[in-house]
Structures are given as C-alpha cells and as structure tokens.
Design an enzyme around this catalytic site. Structure first.
Site, PDB file in Angstrom:
ATOM      1  CG  ASP A 126      -1.953   1.106   1.152  1.00  8.63           C
ATOM      2  OD1 ASP A 126      -3.019   0.851   0.564  1.00  8.63           O
ATOM      3  OD2 ASP A 126      -1.696   2.207   1.692  1.00  8.63           O
ATOM      4  CG  ASN A 162      -4.323  11.634  -5.660  1.00 10.53           C
ATOM      5  OD1 ASN A 162      -3.765  11.532  -6.749  1.00 10.53           O
ATOM      6  ND2 ASN A 162      -4.906  10.620  -5.051  1.00 10.53           N
ATOM      7  CG  HIS A 222      -7.465  13.403  -8.134  1.00 10.53           C
ATOM      8  ND1 HIS A 222      -7.504  12.360  -7.244  1.00 10.53           N
ATOM      9  CD2 HIS A 222      -8.029  14.473  -7.496  1.00 10.53           C
ATOM     10  CE1 HIS A 222      -8.088  12.760  -6.113  1.00 10.53           C
ATOM     11  NE2 HIS A 222      -8.398  14.051  -6.241  1.00 10.53           N
ATOM     12  CG  ASP A 248      -5.254   8.833 -12.390  1.00 14.95           C
ATOM     13  OD1 ASP A 248      -5.440   8.388 -11.242  1.00 14.95           O
ATOM     14  OD2 ASP A 248      -6.150   9.366 -13.078  1.00 14.95           O
ATOM     15  CD  GLU A 288      -4.325   4.741  -1.783  1.00 16.71           C
ATOM     16  OE1 GLU A 288      -4.486   5.262  -0.672  1.00 16.71           O
ATOM     17  OE2 GLU A 288      -5.123   4.904  -2.739  1.00 16.71           O
TER      18      GLU A 288
END
Length: 548
Positions: free
Chosen positions: A412, A420, A425, A429, A454
């Site tokens: 994680d 972000n 965002h 990505d 994530e």
C-alpha cells in the site's frame, strides 16, 4: 364490298389449307411439343433474380420454341404460299439465335455485360437488313432464284434455291455462331474438372444448333425440317440441364462471381488433394502470407500453409471435418490476421467424385473484440496489470498448481493522498501507472495485480523469508526509480508491505489476504515504508525481529 369479298376469299383459302394439313404424321407433333416445352422453360427464368444470362437463355428458348412450332406448321400445311410464309418467318429465329448465343457465351465466360449488349446490338443490324430482304424477295428477287415443294418421309416442305447473294448472307449468322462456340470452348478448357460434366453438356447444347446452322445450308436435306430437329435436341438438353444440374437456378457465371465475391477464402481440392479452385480472398491472403514465395506457384504455397498446422492437415487428408484457429502474418506490413479454418469432405453420390472444401474466415475483428472483452474483464483499467478478480483467479490456479507453496505480498503506497492533493489526480494516476510498471518488471518470477485504490498484491513462489528479502529489495528499487513529472520534479513512492506465507492447507484467498492485510497495517503502525511478515506464517522471521 370488294374488300369484304377478298377477306372472305382469304378465310376460305385458310380453311382449305387447314383441311389439307397432314394431321396424322407424328414427327410434326414431336417438333411442336418440344417447341411448347422450350417456351415452358422460360417461366422459371423470368422469375427473380433477373440476370443477363437468364434473359439471354429466355430469348434463346423463345426463339427455339417459335422456330420449332413454325417448322412443325410448315410440315403440316400443303399450300406452297403458306409454306413459303412459314419458311420466311423461320429466318427470324435462325438469324437472331446466333446473336443471342454470342451474348450468352460472353456472359457465361464472365465478360462485361454492358459491352456484350453493345456488341449484340451492333451484330443485330445486318440481321435486320437480311430479314427485310427475305420478306421483300418477291419484289426484287435478290435472295431466292426459285422455290419448289419437296416430299420427304411422306411430309411436304418447301425447297428454296438461293442466289449467290442469298448464300453469302447466310454465312453471316454462321460466322457469329462459330465465334460464340469458340468462346464456350475456351471457357470449357479453362474450367475446373469439378464442374466439367455439366459444362461439357452445356457446350454440347451450344454445339448442336451451331452445327445445324452451319451444316444445313451446305448439305442436301435428308430429314424433314432438319433445322427444327437440331433445335429440338438443344431444347431437350436444356431440359436435362435444368432438372439434372439445376443449372438455371444460379447461372454459371453468377456462381463464379459469387465465388470470387465471397469475403471468406475458399479452397477446393480433388481426391488427390490437388488444388482445383481458389477464390480471390484466399489468393490475396495466401499471396501476402507467402510474399515472394508466391512465385513458386499457388499449389505449393497452399500446401506449405496447410502443413504449418499438422493436426488440421492430417484431419483433412483423412476426409473428416476439421476446425481450427490460427494466426497469419501478412506482408509487407506484417499485419497479424486471425483465421478460422474449416474443412468439409464433399462427394457426389451419383458419380462418386470426391473433393475437399476448405473455408477460411477472417475473424480478426471478432478476435480483437474478444481480446478487448478479456482485457476489460482481467486488466485494471488504469495500470494495465491484473485487476482484483483476475489476480484472485491467478492465485487460485497457482495455489492448485504449486500445492499451496509461495507467499502473498500486499503493498500500500504511503501518504498517497498527499500526491493527489499536491500534484492533482491526473499526476496521481501517472504515479500509480509508474508504480505498477516497476512492480511488474521487478517481480517477474511471480505475478501482480491492483487490489484497489493504491493497494497492490504480489504472488511469489518463495518462502516467507525469501519474499520479505525480495520486498525490501523492491523498496530500494523504488527509491532508485522515482516518478519524474514534466516539471522535472521527482515523486517517491514509499510502500508499507505485508507478507504472509501460503500453506498447503490455506482455506481460501480471503484468509491469506486477511493475514497479509494485518501485516501491512502493522507496517504502517510501525512507521510506514516497512516490510512486515504475518506472525502465524513467518514465525522465524518475526522472532528475529523481536530479538532485535
């Protein structure tokens, strides 16, 4: 009064002619009935679909039927003027039948239909002129010297002695007939042996009236209505073609055009597996597949292509139905084409001829659509690696294959929300895609997937200790390969990793996942960017950590 008197005289003369007709002889009835049969065959031809070939054949049958009935009537009557009138009317089908035969031969052989009509119109002009000369001969005498009544087999017919000009004019339809016969013969020679029987019968059907037109003016008549007898044989053969080969349902040239216009590739082999037919689609695909090797000949290329799939080739030679899918690389742009190839043994029950039909379907678009569906069902839309469902499926298959050995890693990304919030965002990505590519390239000895958000999973065919060591090496790999933005900023992606070893008696994925998840959260609680092994599965490693 005078006109009425003349009309009455003509009617009386006609009644007298009919009364003296030779009603008892069977031969005129034969010609008349075959003429009716020829006209009857027109009925299925005038139904849709209407094609040039069917129209030409309808005209030929009409002309043949009319000629036979006129010849029969000439043999029935005994008056010279009636015989001469009927003989003059017979010249119309005799002059124009070779013209229509010419058009039919060109259509049968695949020539341009519009140009064929133009040629027929041009060739018909002299025939119209000759017909006018015949009907006006009593005024100028250019066509006949004299006429007399001849008796043969108890039947009377008119005998005409032609002038030199009349003989020269009669050669014109003979020349047209010879040309149309030559076109048909050329088509027969170039035709496939598979359809040779029906095409040979069709050629003979052509040949009989052509020989009749050529021979009758050159030899003395030995049979009453000899021209009509030849046309009656033609009508009978057409009748046989209709019911034996169903030839008129799809006209031969239409068959050829359909064959070449098919989107599927079609190959036909004889019983010795020699190539008989190959349509345009198959020729184009195999030619591009072979590239320069196509110069060796179509049959060699087809054989080489079939031998690339031994199982299909063997089934085809055993005369059993076969179905396969294969890829073919087309030159010169190296396009990959997906094909479905099927073979069907075919046989004709009466003749015993055997052949094999191979149909090639281009399923490239279907395959791409199928691949897209599979990709959507198995790949994560953002990162391109396995999604959660597909990762679980891969895990179950590997678990059964390896009998439970291996380790599951759950990773994680730490503080990913900051990425972000700081960069947006879209950049987030890009970071996730970058991380997934590093994950996939580093853990090549296993497989990975995006579990959600994530969070990522990795399966390794390693013990827990080896998997922990591999995970720590991956942390170093991440530090050495940060994501670089367009502004040259470097974004590091530290991860908290939970590891659990998979035992042979592990009940299901959810249990193993829960263990790895507990270890991952323990890593986060211990300060993040760490690798923690689940205590129940990695006791030795955890004991070493406790000792420290």
């Amino acid at each position: 009064m005078t006109e009425r008197f003349e009309s009455c005289n003509k009617a009386i003369s006609l009644v007298k002619v009919l009364s003296r007709m030779q009603w008892v002889h069977p031969y005129p009835y034969y010609l008349f009935l075959v003429g009716l049969l020829s006209l009857g065959l027109i009925i299925p031809l005038i139904r849709p679909p209407r094609t040039y070939g069917r129209n030409y054949l309808s005209l030929i049958l009409s002309l043949a039927g009319v000629l036979l009935m006129l010849v029969a009537l000439e043999l029935f009557v005994t008056e010279e003027w009636a015989m001469l009138l009927l003989r003059n009317l017979q010249q119309i089908p005799l002059f124009f039948t070779p013209i229509v035969l010419f058009g039919l031969a060109r259509e049968y052989s695949g020539y341009d239909s519009v140009r064929t009509v133009a040629w027929m119109a041009l060739l018909s002009v002299p025939c119209l002129f000759f017909t006018g000369l015949i009907f006006s001969d009593e005024y100028h005498g250019l066509f006949r010297i004299e006429s007399s009544i001849q008796t043969l087999w108890g039947l009377t017919q008119i005998q005409v002695e032609q002038t030199t000009l009349g003989f020269i004019l009669s050669i014109y339809p003979i020349g047209v007939a010879v040309i149309s016969g030559g076109i048909m013969l050329q088509n027969l020679i170039q035709d496939s042996p598979v359809n040779r029987a029906q095409h040979l019968l069709m050629f003979i059907t052509y040949l009989i009236p052509l020989l009749n037109i050529i021979a009758v003016p050159l030899i003395p008549a030995t049979l009453p209505g000899q021209m009509g007898f030849g046309f009656s044989i033609m009508a009978i053969l057409l009748f046989i073609l209709y019911y034996r080969f169903n030839l008129l349902v799809i006209w031969p040239v239409a068959k050829d055009r359909i064959f070449d216009a098919m989107k599927e590739g079609v190959l036909i082999f004889d019983r010795q597996y020699r190539l008989l037919e190959m349509n345009h689609a198959a020729s184009d695909w195999l030619g591009r597949w072979a590239g320069s090797d196509m110069e060796n000949g179509e049959e060699d290329v087809v054989s080489a292509w079939l031998e690339e799939d031994p199982a299909f080739h063997d089934a085809m030679r055993k005369r059993v139905r076969a179905n396969t899918e294969r890829e073919m690389v087309l030159e010169p742009d190296r396009t990959i084409m997906h094909l479905e190839v099927r073979s069907f043994p075919i046989a004709r029950s009466r003749s015993g001829d055997e052949a094999t039909l191979v149909i090639i379907n281009d399923i490239t678009a279907h395959k791409r659509y199928e691949d897209d569906l599979i990709r959507q069902a198995t790949e994560d839309y953002l990162t391109g690696i396995a999604n959660r469902r597909h990762f679980i499926d891969l895990y179950q298959k590997r678990h059964e294959q390896d009998h439970g050995s291996g380790s599951l890693l759950l990773l994680d990304l730490d503080h990913f929300k900051r990425v972000n919030d700081t960069y947006g965002h879209q950049t987030g990505d890009h970071v996730l895609r970058h991380f997934a590519s590093l994950l996939e390239s580093f853990f090549r000895d296993g497989f990975c997937g995006r579990i959600g958000g994530e969070e990522f999973g990795v399966y390794l065919p390693l013990t827990c200790d080896a998997a922990v060591e591999k995970a720590r090496m991956f942390q170093d790999y991440l530090r050495d390969n940060p994501y670089v933005t367009t502004d040259k900023e470097r974004i590091f992606t530290p991860v908290s990793t939970g590891v659990t070893e998979i035992s042979a008696d592990a009940p299901d994925f959810e249990t193993v996942y829960r263990q790895a998840d507990e270890a991952m959260y323990l890593a986060k609680e211990n300060g993040r960017n760490q690798v923690v092994c689940h205590r129940d599965s990695c006791k030795q490693d955890n004991e070493q950590e406790d000792a420290k």
